[in-house]
Motif scaffolding. Structure first.
Motif, PDB file in Angstrom:
ATOM      1  N   THR A 136      -6.393 -14.907  39.857  1.00 21.41           N
ATOM      2  CA  THR A 136      -6.466 -15.905  38.793  1.00 21.41           C
ATOM      3  C   THR A 136      -7.266 -15.274  37.664  1.00 21.41           C
ATOM      4  N   ARG A 137      -6.688 -15.233  36.454  1.00 19.09           N
ATOM      5  CA  ARG A 137      -7.342 -14.466  35.392  1.00 19.09           C
ATOM      6  C   ARG A 137      -8.609 -15.123  34.848  1.00 19.09           C
ATOM      7  N   ASP A 138      -8.779 -16.432  35.119  1.00 18.26           N
ATOM      8  CA  ASP A 138      -9.981 -17.087  34.595  1.00 18.26           C
ATOM      9  C   ASP A 138     -11.023 -17.390  35.673  1.00 18.26           C
ATOM     10  N   LEU A 139     -10.742 -17.024  36.905  1.00 20.12           N
ATOM     11  CA  LEU A 139     -11.651 -17.345  38.012  1.00 20.12           C
ATOM     12  C   LEU A 139     -11.838 -16.120  38.894  1.00 20.12           C
ATOM     13  N   PRO A 140     -13.034 -15.955  39.479  1.00 22.45           N
ATOM     14  CA  PRO A 140     -13.236 -14.847  40.397  1.00 22.45           C
ATOM     15  C   PRO A 140     -12.225 -14.886  41.534  1.00 22.45           C
ATOM     16  N   THR A 141     -11.831 -13.728  42.003  1.00 21.96           N
ATOM     17  CA  THR A 141     -10.920 -13.591  43.136  1.00 21.96           C
ATOM     18  C   THR A 141     -11.605 -12.634  44.097  1.00 21.96           C
ATOM     19  N   THR A 142     -12.276 -13.193  45.101  1.00 23.44           N
ATOM     20  CA  THR A 142     -13.223 -12.385  45.881  1.00 23.44           C
ATOM     21  C   THR A 142     -12.671 -11.864  47.192  1.00 23.44           C
ATOM     22  N   CYS A 143     -11.555 -12.429  47.689  1.00 26.27           N
ATOM     23  CA  CYS A 143     -11.074 -12.110  49.032  1.00 26.27           C
ATOM     24  C   CYS A 143     -12.172 -12.365  50.077  1.00 26.27           C
ATOM     25  N   ALA A 144     -13.132 -13.207  49.748  1.00 26.84           N
ATOM     26  CA  ALA A 144     -14.257 -13.513  50.644  1.00 26.84           C
ATOM     27  C   ALA A 144     -14.969 -12.233  51.071  1.00 26.84           C
ATOM     28  N   LEU A 152     -10.947  -1.906  31.937  1.00 26.41           N
ATOM     29  CA  LEU A 152     -12.329  -1.487  32.203  1.00 26.41           C
ATOM     30  C   LEU A 152     -13.276  -2.663  32.455  1.00 26.41           C
ATOM     31  N   GLU A 153     -12.753  -3.863  32.265  1.00 26.22           N
ATOM     32  CA  GLU A 153     -13.597  -5.066  32.320  1.00 26.22           C
ATOM     33  C   GLU A 153     -14.434  -5.136  33.602  1.00 26.22           C
ATOM     34  N   ASN A 154     -13.815  -4.769  34.730  1.00 23.63           N
ATOM     35  CA  ASN A 154     -14.491  -4.898  36.027  1.00 23.63           C
ATOM     36  C   ASN A 154     -15.141  -3.595  36.503  1.00 23.63           C
ATOM     37  N   ALA A 155     -15.125  -2.574  35.659  1.00 25.70           N
ATOM     38  CA  ALA A 155     -15.615  -1.269  36.122  1.00 25.70           C
ATOM     39  C   ALA A 155     -17.123  -1.315  36.384  1.00 25.70           C
ATOM     40  N   PRO A 156     -17.568  -0.784  37.527  1.00 25.47           N
ATOM     41  CA  PRO A 156     -18.997  -0.760  37.812  1.00 25.47           C
ATOM     42  C   PRO A 156     -19.760   0.093  36.800  1.00 25.47           C
ATOM     43  N   GLU A 157     -19.111   1.139  36.276  1.00 28.83           N
ATOM     44  CA  GLU A 157     -19.750   1.980  35.261  1.00 28.83           C
ATOM     45  C   GLU A 157     -18.659   2.523  34.354  1.00 28.83           C
ATOM     46  N   LYS A 216     -17.771  -9.011  49.913  1.00 32.39           N
ATOM     47  CA  LYS A 216     -18.809  -8.556  48.992  1.00 32.39           C
ATOM     48  C   LYS A 216     -18.260  -7.522  48.030  1.00 32.39           C
ATOM     49  N   ILE A 217     -17.234  -6.773  48.478  1.00 31.80           N
ATOM     50  CA  ILE A 217     -16.736  -5.685  47.644  1.00 31.80           C
ATOM     51  C   ILE A 217     -16.015  -6.204  46.406  1.00 31.80           C
ATOM     52  N   LEU A 218     -15.582  -7.481  46.431  1.00 27.13           N
ATOM     53  CA  LEU A 218     -14.928  -8.079  45.261  1.00 27.13           C
ATOM     54  C   LEU A 218     -15.689  -9.314  44.757  1.00 27.13           C
ATOM     55  N   GLN A 219     -16.955  -9.394  45.104  1.00 30.55           N
ATOM     56  CA  GLN A 219     -17.737 -10.594  44.820  1.00 30.55           C
ATOM     57  C   GLN A 219     -17.645 -11.069  43.367  1.00 30.55           C
ATOM     58  N   ASP A 220     -17.704 -10.142  42.429  1.00 30.69           N
ATOM     59  CA  ASP A 220     -17.725 -10.533  41.014  1.00 30.69           C
ATOM     60  C   ASP A 220     -16.420 -10.207  40.297  1.00 30.69           C
ATOM     61  N   PHE A 221     -15.383  -9.973  41.046  1.00 26.37           N
ATOM     62  CA  PHE A 221     -14.121  -9.524  40.443  1.00 26.37           C
ATOM     63  C   PHE A 221     -13.363 -10.690  39.794  1.00 26.37           C
ATOM     64  N   VAL A 222     -13.153 -10.576  38.500  1.00 25.82           N
ATOM     65  CA  VAL A 222     -12.290 -11.543  37.797  1.00 25.82           C
ATOM     66  C   VAL A 222     -11.051 -10.777  37.359  1.00 25.82           C
ATOM     67  N   PRO A 223      -9.901 -11.060  37.958  1.00 24.46           N
ATOM     68  CA  PRO A 223      -8.701 -10.258  37.690  1.00 24.46           C
ATOM     69  C   PRO A 223      -8.277 -10.323  36.225  1.00 24.46           C
ATOM     70  N   PRO A 224      -7.705  -9.244  35.723  1.00 25.08           N
ATOM     71  CA  PRO A 224      -7.217  -9.260  34.336  1.00 25.08           C
ATOM     72  C   PRO A 224      -5.871  -9.977  34.179  1.00 25.08           C
ATOM     73  N   TYR A 225      -5.287 -10.416  35.275  1.00 24.03           N
ATOM     74  CA  TYR A 225      -4.000 -11.127  35.153  1.00 24.03           C
ATOM     75  C   TYR A 225      -3.874 -12.151  36.278  1.00 24.03           C
ATOM     76  N   ASP A 226      -2.898 -13.064  36.110  1.00 24.13           N
ATOM     77  CA  ASP A 226      -2.584 -14.069  37.129  1.00 24.13           C
ATOM     78  C   ASP A 226      -1.552 -13.531  38.102  1.00 24.13           C
ATOM     79  N   ALA A 227      -1.665 -13.926  39.363  1.00 28.63           N
ATOM     80  CA  ALA A 227      -0.580 -13.676  40.310  1.00 28.63           C
ATOM     81  C   ALA A 227       0.664 -14.425  39.847  1.00 28.63           C
ATOM     82  N   ALA A 228       1.828 -13.945  40.278  1.00 24.78           N
ATOM     83  CA  ALA A 228       3.091 -14.596  39.898  1.00 24.78           C
ATOM     84  C   ALA A 228       3.085 -16.072  40.291  1.00 24.78           C
TER      85      ALA A 228
END
Lengths: 487, 95
Positions: A84-92, B77-82, A94-106
């Motif tokens: 979701t491009r406007d919401l974090p997508t973490t996959c539950a 680059l938005e999500n890049a750690p560095e 820690k490695i994606l904890q703060d990931f906000v995708p640049p695009y929406d899934a189909a």
């Protein structure tokens, strides 16, 4: 009238179209319900109150202008591995904890186009690896029917949210039963579509030859509505199948006369299957017979090997797919590194939880030099035999009925230290993923302790309309799907 | 045991995971149990059975070769750690 959050999608759509309620009222009711209840359930990783209310206002304008669809203004939850491009997508994780995708899934694009309201991102087992949602890096989710029990997994947050009226419907993903098993444990309807029916563009990959996105809903009609919205060919997903999509709601009209229900001897012979589950599933089959269906014993001789094949194929593919989490392009990075290799190792070791690391190691081992033939190739050959079993069975029957899970939802913590026992709870569901066939879970009873039991219906490739119709007819004759958890 | 803790450490290294000896030892019984269970497959005669890697028979999925917009540099680059100067920054590779 019931409280707004308790409505089905169909009921809410009718009231919205008639102007009797607004999407903003409905969305606020769901958000208030989340505020009141979700502290005790833990279904959501992210609740998107502000964006949801903005989407609801847009939906109300569309409805007022007569531009509503069946999902316009309907508050839905999305499993947190769907981008979701406007919401974090973490996959539950820690490695994606703060990931906000640049695009929406189909599928998210499609829900947005249909005017749906996204209330939040649902909890799950980390990277969808698990059967209890206990592998989330952030929180456990409790079963709304008994909060000492798991909701199932990996789409446990989606199932619990639908069950506890924390949304009107949800999307999950199913790699080995991850929609159907939590649906059964939480008494909602969950469907894994045929491999290729729904685009996986923007679905974070776990096991690419098995993953599929599907709906979880309060009844089969809602499930059909959601499937209508998300199905269809997408050139951005090379496994997407260019094939016409029927209207799954319009298909809910045929009685069960002339329907042949296959009963696989192997599935009713399994040791370790709970007596109450078996009794409820047998009663459900009896109900289908009363409705005009004919039962026929069929054989799936390779079913006893499905768990073994699956737990080679899925971890192998996962070990490859998860190689991308390297701390470079997105996600968590451990900054204590001195060189690149150490950065990779530290990032991945700190970022992935124990079950994900276990599966990466298992998969890497199975694919490593000298072991490929004994494991991945062998499992892929067994997979062919499992597919042929289904082809032969479906030559003689229209659908196959079975339990979804061998027991009702187990207690929180009961299997966390015993991965193999956890894997064996997927025994009835993962064959459908290996064969690529559609399968759903529909509520069919409760244990004496009050825990839900699901009936699994599976069919040949692209037979979702048939499965939904059978489940819908079953619902017309039963009231299990109408029962609400004691919250 | 079907797998030793040395093998687990080797596989973990291939997968870029950093296990200490104690963590590797604790994985030995779990991975062994899973591998022993998985050996159930060896009972199945699969001679002359082709492997399946894709459950739906699709021919190669081709698309037209047309220009289209890709993710903008800034968005990528938005999500890049560095990051620096439009690039992802990684630790020094060549000494």
């Amino acid at each position: 009238m019931r409280q707004l959050h308790g409505l089905t999608i169909s009921e809410a759509a009718r009231l919205l179209a008639a102007g009797e309620i607004s999407s903003q009222q409905l969305t606020r009711a769901v958000l208030e319900r989340i505020d009141a209840i979700d502290g005790r359930i833990g279904a959501y990783i992210t609740v998107a109150a502000d964006t949801a209310l903005a989407q609801a206002a847009t939906a109300d304008a569309a409805l007022a202008a007569g531009r509503g669809t069946a999902l316009t203004g309907i508050p839905l939850a999305v499993k947190d591995l769907i981008c979701t491009r406007d919401l974090p997508t973490t996959c539950a994780s820690k490695i994606l904890q703060d990931f906000v995708p640049p695009y929406d899934a189909a599928v998210v694009e499609k829900l947005r186009q249909a005017g749906a309201v996204l209330v939040g991102k649902a909890n799950m087992d980390e990277f969808a690896m698990g059967s209890s949602t206990e592998n989330s890096a952030f929180q456990i989710t409790r079963n709304p029917w008994n909060r000492n029990h798991v909701p199932g997994g990996s789409s446990g947050g989606s199932a619990a949210a639908v069950s506890a009226d924390l949304c009107l419907g949800a999307l999950g993903s199913d790699t080995g039963g991850s929609i159907r098993q939590p649906a059964a444990h939480c008494s909602v309807v969950g469907l894994k579509p045929t491999y290729g029916r729904v685009s996986r563009f923007g679905l974070v990959a776990f096991a690419s030859s098995l993953d599929q996105i599907g709906p979880l809903a309060k009844d089969s009609r809602d499930c059909a509505l959601l499937l209508n919205a998300i199905s269809g060919y997408d050139k951005r997903d090379s496994t997407s199948v260019p094939r016409d999509v029927p209207d799954f709601v319009a298909g809910l009209k045929n009685d069960l006369k002339g329907l042949t229900v296959g009963i696989p001897a192997e599935y009713f012979d399994t040791r370790g299957i709970d007596a109450e589950v078996l009794a409820a599933v047998r009663r459900a089959i009896g109900t289908m017979e009363t409705l005009g269906a004919r039962c026929l014993e069929v054989s799936l001789p390779h079913a006893p090997y499905a768990v073994a094949a699956y737990y080679v194929i899925a971890p192998s593919e996962a070990s490859s797919n998860l190689a991308r989490y390297d701390g470079v392009k997105y996600g968590f990075r451990d900054h204590r590194q001195t060189d690149l290799m150490e950065m990779y190792r530290r990032t991945r070791t700190a970022g992935f939880g124990p079950e994900v690391q276990r599966r990466i190691i298992l998969g890497t081992y199975a694919l490593s030099a000298g072991y490929y033939d004994a494991y991945y190739r062998k499992a892929s050959q067994v997979r062919t035999l499992i597919m042929r079993d289904f082809e032969k069975a479906f030559a003689n029957c229209d659908v196959i009925a079975s339990p979804v899970a061998p027991t009702p939802a187990f207690e929180i913590g009961a299997k966390v230290d015993d991965p193999l026992r956890m894997y064996l709870s997927d025994v009835f569901t993962l064959s459908a993923n290996l064969a690529g066939i559609p399968a759903l879970s529909v509520p069919c009873g409760f244990s004496s302790a009050g825990l839900p039991i699901g009936l699994q219906l599976s069919g040949p490739h692209f037979s979702e309309a048939r499965l939904l119709n059978v489940a819908w007819q079953f619902e017309q004759a039963t009231d299990f799907h109408l029962k609400k958890p004691p919250l | 045991m079907k797998i030793t803790s040395e093998e687990i450490l080797h596989v973990a290294d291939l997968a870029r995971l950093e296990l200490d000896a104690a963590a590797a030892r604790s994985l030995v019984p779990q991975i062994t149990e899973i591998l022993e269970y998985v050996d159930l497959m060896q009972q199945v005669d699969t001679s002359d059975v082709p492997p399946t890697t894709h459950a739906i028979s699709l021919k190669n999925a081709f698309r037209d070769d047309v220009c289209r917009t890709h993710l903008e540099n800034a968005a990528a680059l938005e999500n890049a750690p560095e990051k620096d100067a439009g690039c992802f920054v990684v630790p020094r590779i060549i000494g």
